[in-house]
Design a protein around this motif. Structure first.
Motif, PDB file in Angstrom:
ATOM      1  N   VAL A  27      -4.305   8.660   6.683  1.00  0.00           N
ATOM      2  CA  VAL A  27      -5.422   9.211   5.915  1.00  0.00           C
ATOM      3  C   VAL A  27      -4.936   9.770   4.575  1.00  0.00           C
ATOM      4  CG1 VAL A  27      -7.220  10.992   5.867  1.00  0.00           C
ATOM      5  CG2 VAL A  27      -6.835   9.663   7.955  1.00  0.00           C
ATOM      6  N   GLY A  28      -3.864  10.546   4.610  1.00  0.00           N
ATOM      7  CA  GLY A  28      -3.317  11.117   3.378  1.00  0.00           C
ATOM      8  C   GLY A  28      -2.752  10.055   2.450  1.00  0.00           C
ATOM      9  N   HIS A  29      -2.039   9.082   3.023  1.00  0.00           N
ATOM     10  CA  HIS A  29      -1.481   8.008   2.194  1.00  0.00           C
ATOM     11  C   HIS A  29      -2.594   7.198   1.528  1.00  0.00           C
ATOM     12  CE1 HIS A  29       2.568   8.861   3.202  1.00  0.00           C
ATOM     13  NE2 HIS A  29       2.537   8.374   4.424  1.00  0.00           N
ATOM     14  N   LYS A  30      -3.657   6.917   2.271  1.00  0.00           N
ATOM     15  CA  LYS A  30      -4.748   6.131   1.691  1.00  0.00           C
ATOM     16  C   LYS A  30      -5.393   6.899   0.537  1.00  0.00           C
ATOM     17  CE  LYS A  30      -8.894   3.461   2.643  1.00  0.00           C
ATOM     18  NZ  LYS A  30      -9.009   3.216   1.235  1.00  0.00           N
ATOM     19  N   GLY A  48       3.774   5.510  -6.416  1.00  0.00           N
ATOM     20  CA  GLY A  48       3.624   5.167  -7.826  1.00  0.00           C
ATOM     21  C   GLY A  48       4.289   3.857  -8.198  1.00  0.00           C
ATOM     22  N   GLN A  49       4.532   2.991  -7.218  1.00  0.00           N
ATOM     23  CA  GLN A  49       5.221   1.723  -7.452  1.00  0.00           C
ATOM     24  C   GLN A  49       4.306   0.541  -7.118  1.00  0.00           C
ATOM     25  OE1 GLN A  49       8.477   1.593  -8.578  1.00  0.00           O
ATOM     26  NE2 GLN A  49       8.323   3.815  -8.729  1.00  0.00           N
ATOM     27  N   ARG A  50       4.461  -0.531  -7.870  1.00  0.00           N
ATOM     28  CA  ARG A  50       3.797  -1.793  -7.538  1.00  0.00           C
ATOM     29  C   ARG A  50       4.841  -2.708  -6.937  1.00  0.00           C
ATOM     30  NH1 ARG A  50      -0.555  -3.400 -12.165  1.00  0.00           N
ATOM     31  NH2 ARG A  50      -1.611  -1.400 -12.186  1.00  0.00           N
ATOM     32  N   LEU A  51       4.886  -2.715  -5.613  1.00  0.00           N
ATOM     33  CA  LEU A  51       5.869  -3.512  -4.895  1.00  0.00           C
ATOM     34  C   LEU A  51       5.235  -4.791  -4.380  1.00  0.00           C
ATOM     35  CD1 LEU A  51       7.490  -0.680  -2.734  1.00  0.00           C
ATOM     36  CD2 LEU A  51       8.190  -1.495  -4.980  1.00  0.00           C
ATOM     37  N   ASP A  52       6.069  -5.786  -4.202  1.00  0.00           N
ATOM     38  CA  ASP A  52       5.625  -7.010  -3.564  1.00  0.00           C
ATOM     39  C   ASP A  52       5.208  -6.683  -2.140  1.00  0.00           C
ATOM     40  OD1 ASP A  52       5.060  -9.686  -3.256  1.00  0.00           O
ATOM     41  OD2 ASP A  52       7.142 -10.350  -3.244  1.00  0.00           O
ATOM     42  N   SER A  53       4.571  -7.604  -1.473  1.00  0.00           N
ATOM     43  CA  SER A  53       4.161  -7.379  -0.092  1.00  0.00           C
ATOM     44  C   SER A  53       4.417  -8.628   0.731  1.00  0.00           C
ATOM     45  CB  SER A  53       2.676  -7.004  -0.026  1.00  0.00           C
ATOM     46  OG  SER A  53       1.880  -8.030  -0.579  1.00  0.00           O
ATOM     47  N   ASP A  54       4.545  -8.414   2.018  1.00  0.00           N
ATOM     48  CA  ASP A  54       4.704  -9.492   2.989  1.00  0.00           C
ATOM     49  C   ASP A  54       3.362  -9.646   3.697  1.00  0.00           C
ATOM     50  OD1 ASP A  54       5.196 -11.129   5.156  1.00  0.00           O
ATOM     51  OD2 ASP A  54       6.881  -9.959   5.917  1.00  0.00           O
ATOM     52  N   PRO A  55       2.668 -10.758   3.543  1.00  0.00           N
ATOM     53  CA  PRO A  55       1.363 -10.919   4.181  1.00  0.00           C
ATOM     54  C   PRO A  55       1.391 -10.803   5.707  1.00  0.00           C
ATOM     55  CG  PRO A  55       1.661 -12.559   2.474  1.00  0.00           C
ATOM     56  CD  PRO A  55       2.994 -11.891   2.669  1.00  0.00           C
ATOM     57  N   GLU A  56       2.578 -10.875   6.300  1.00  0.00           N
ATOM     58  CA  GLU A  56       2.690 -10.690   7.747  1.00  0.00           C
ATOM     59  C   GLU A  56       2.747  -9.208   8.120  1.00  0.00           C
ATOM     60  OE1 GLU A  56       2.728 -13.000  10.220  1.00  0.00           O
ATOM     61  OE2 GLU A  56       2.708 -14.796   8.969  1.00  0.00           O
ATOM     62  N   ALA A  72       0.826  -1.210   0.000  1.00  0.00           N
ATOM     63  CA  ALA A  72       0.000   0.000   0.000  1.00  0.00           C
ATOM     64  C   ALA A  72       0.860   1.260   0.000  1.00  0.00           C
ATOM     65  CB  ALA A  72      -0.938  -0.008   1.201  1.00  0.00           C
ATOM     66  N   TYR A  73       1.937   1.264   0.777  1.00  0.00           N
ATOM     67  CA  TYR A  73       2.802   2.444   0.800  1.00  0.00           C
ATOM     68  C   TYR A  73       3.488   2.625  -0.559  1.00  0.00           C
ATOM     69  CZ  TYR A  73       6.131   5.988   2.098  1.00  0.00           C
ATOM     70  OH  TYR A  73       6.844   7.158   2.140  1.00  0.00           O
ATOM     71  N   GLY A  74       3.899   1.540  -1.169  1.00  0.00           N
ATOM     72  CA  GLY A  74       4.518   1.623  -2.491  1.00  0.00           C
ATOM     73  C   GLY A  74       3.590   2.258  -3.510  1.00  0.00           C
ATOM     74  N   VAL A  75       2.291   1.980  -3.413  1.00  0.00           N
ATOM     75  CA  VAL A  75       1.328   2.567  -4.343  1.00  0.00           C
ATOM     76  C   VAL A  75       1.334   4.087  -4.197  1.00  0.00           C
ATOM     77  CG1 VAL A  75      -1.118   2.687  -4.989  1.00  0.00           C
ATOM     78  CG2 VAL A  75      -0.086   0.484  -4.472  1.00  0.00           C
ATOM     79  N   LEU A  98      -4.017   7.061  -7.085  1.00  0.00           N
ATOM     80  CA  LEU A  98      -3.011   6.532  -8.012  1.00  0.00           C
ATOM     81  C   LEU A  98      -3.380   5.140  -8.512  1.00  0.00           C
ATOM     82  CD1 LEU A  98       0.282   7.766  -6.329  1.00  0.00           C
ATOM     83  CD2 LEU A  98      -0.795   8.647  -8.412  1.00  0.00           C
ATOM     84  N   TRP A  99      -3.958   4.316  -7.642  1.00  0.00           N
ATOM     85  CA  TRP A  99      -4.356   2.968  -8.062  1.00  0.00           C
ATOM     86  C   TRP A  99      -5.452   3.043  -9.120  1.00  0.00           C
ATOM     87  CZ3 TRP A  99      -2.133  -1.508  -7.913  1.00  0.00           C
ATOM     88  CH2 TRP A  99      -2.872  -2.644  -8.235  1.00  0.00           C
ATOM     89  N   GLN A 100      -6.451   3.894  -8.881  1.00  0.00           N
ATOM     90  CA  GLN A 100      -7.530   4.012  -9.852  1.00  0.00           C
ATOM     91  C   GLN A 100      -7.001   4.531 -11.191  1.00  0.00           C
ATOM     92  OE1 GLN A 100     -11.172   5.555  -8.434  1.00  0.00           O
ATOM     93  NE2 GLN A 100     -12.163   5.411 -10.397  1.00  0.00           N
ATOM     94  N   GLU A 101      -6.052   5.459 -11.154  1.00  0.00           N
ATOM     95  CA  GLU A 101      -5.466   5.971 -12.395  1.00  0.00           C
ATOM     96  C   GLU A 101      -4.684   4.889 -13.133  1.00  0.00           C
ATOM     97  OE1 GLU A 101      -3.076   9.329 -11.285  1.00  0.00           O
ATOM     98  OE2 GLU A 101      -4.828  10.536 -10.742  1.00  0.00           O
ATOM     99  N   SER A 102      -3.961   4.042 -12.393  1.00  0.00           N
ATOM    100  CA  SER A 102      -3.105   3.053 -13.051  1.00  0.00           C
ATOM    101  C   SER A 102      -3.863   1.822 -13.510  1.00  0.00           C
ATOM    102  CB  SER A 102      -1.942   2.649 -12.141  1.00  0.00           C
ATOM    103  OG  SER A 102      -2.387   1.818 -11.093  1.00  0.00           O
ATOM    104  N   VAL A 103      -4.870   1.421 -12.774  1.00  0.00           N
ATOM    105  CA  VAL A 103      -5.595   0.195 -13.100  1.00  0.00           C
ATOM    106  C   VAL A 103      -6.932   0.502 -13.763  1.00  0.00           C
ATOM    107  CG1 VAL A 103      -6.594  -1.912 -12.110  1.00  0.00           C
ATOM    108  CG2 VAL A 103      -4.450  -1.050 -11.235  1.00  0.00           C
ATOM    109  N   GLY A 104      -7.433   1.699 -13.530  1.00  0.00           N
ATOM    110  CA  GLY A 104      -8.687   2.077 -14.147  1.00  0.00           C
ATOM    111  C   GLY A 104      -9.919   1.641 -13.388  1.00  0.00           C
ATOM    112  N   ARG A 105      -9.722   1.258 -12.135  1.00  0.00           N
ATOM    113  CA  ARG A 105     -10.877   0.908 -11.301  1.00  0.00           C
ATOM    114  C   ARG A 105     -10.483   1.123  -9.835  1.00  0.00           C
ATOM    115  NH1 ARG A 105      -9.209  -4.769 -12.499  1.00  0.00           N
ATOM    116  NH2 ARG A 105      -8.376  -5.533 -10.535  1.00  0.00           N
TER     117      ARG A 105
END
Length: 158
Positions: free
Chosen positions: A135-138, A101-109, A95-98, A144-151
């Motif tokens: 709040v600001g990051h979200k 403007g980055q699509r980073l891997d994530s650690d489910p933990e 989420a922080y990577g988004v 940015l996610w909606q712009e990059s993925v379109g949804r």
């Protein structure tokens, strides 16, 4: 202040190494080469048990081009009935990577539930950075996610 700068520099270096492209045919999802979402962790368990729980292949469910593992048949059935409710925000990318403007891997933990959405992070350090201005990051990540993925993220659509 020096500590925050050091953390940001480390994040930048890790981000440069960790940038990934989604390997599934499902737009935006962070999955491994076989299409497994969230490294096999159960997305339903976070909200029900309040912790990260590894799923098992015996309780797998295909969602589009990704496969999701669950810890129980009950969790699999909950997901199958309402997948958009349980899918991780930003396709399971950090989420922080988004926000950067980055699509980073994530650690489910490394996770946090924000406004009913499961957010995953690269590691505990990026989770901490997210929480400094959640709040600001979200808001930034959603835009940015909606712009990059379109949804919108899965739950933002509900």
């Amino acid at each position: 202040m020096f500590g925050l700068i050091a953390v940001l520099l480390v994040f930048g270096a890790v981000a440069a190494i960790s940038v990934i492209e989604s390997r599934s045919n499902q737009p935006g999802f962070n999955s491994d080469g076989s299409g497994l979402l969230m490294r096999g962790y159960d997305p339903v368990a976070y909200g029900i048990e309040g912790r990260a729980v590894k799923g098992v292949p015996a309780y797998a469910h295909r969602h589009g081009e990704v496969v999701v593992h669950f810890a129980s048949a009950a969790n699999r059935d909950r997901f199958a009935a309402e997948p958009e409710r349980y899918l991780p925000a930003y396709g399971g990318h950090c989420a922080y990577g988004v926000t950067q403007g980055q699509r980073l891997d994530s650690d489910p933990e490394a996770w946090r539930i924000v406004d009913g959405e499961l957010h995953l992070f690269l590691d505990q350090g990026t989770r901490s950075l997210w929480m400094l201005e959640e709040v600001g990051h979200k808001a930034t990540a959603d835009r940015l996610w909606q712009e990059s993925v379109g949804r919108p993220t899965p739950l933002a659509a509900n």
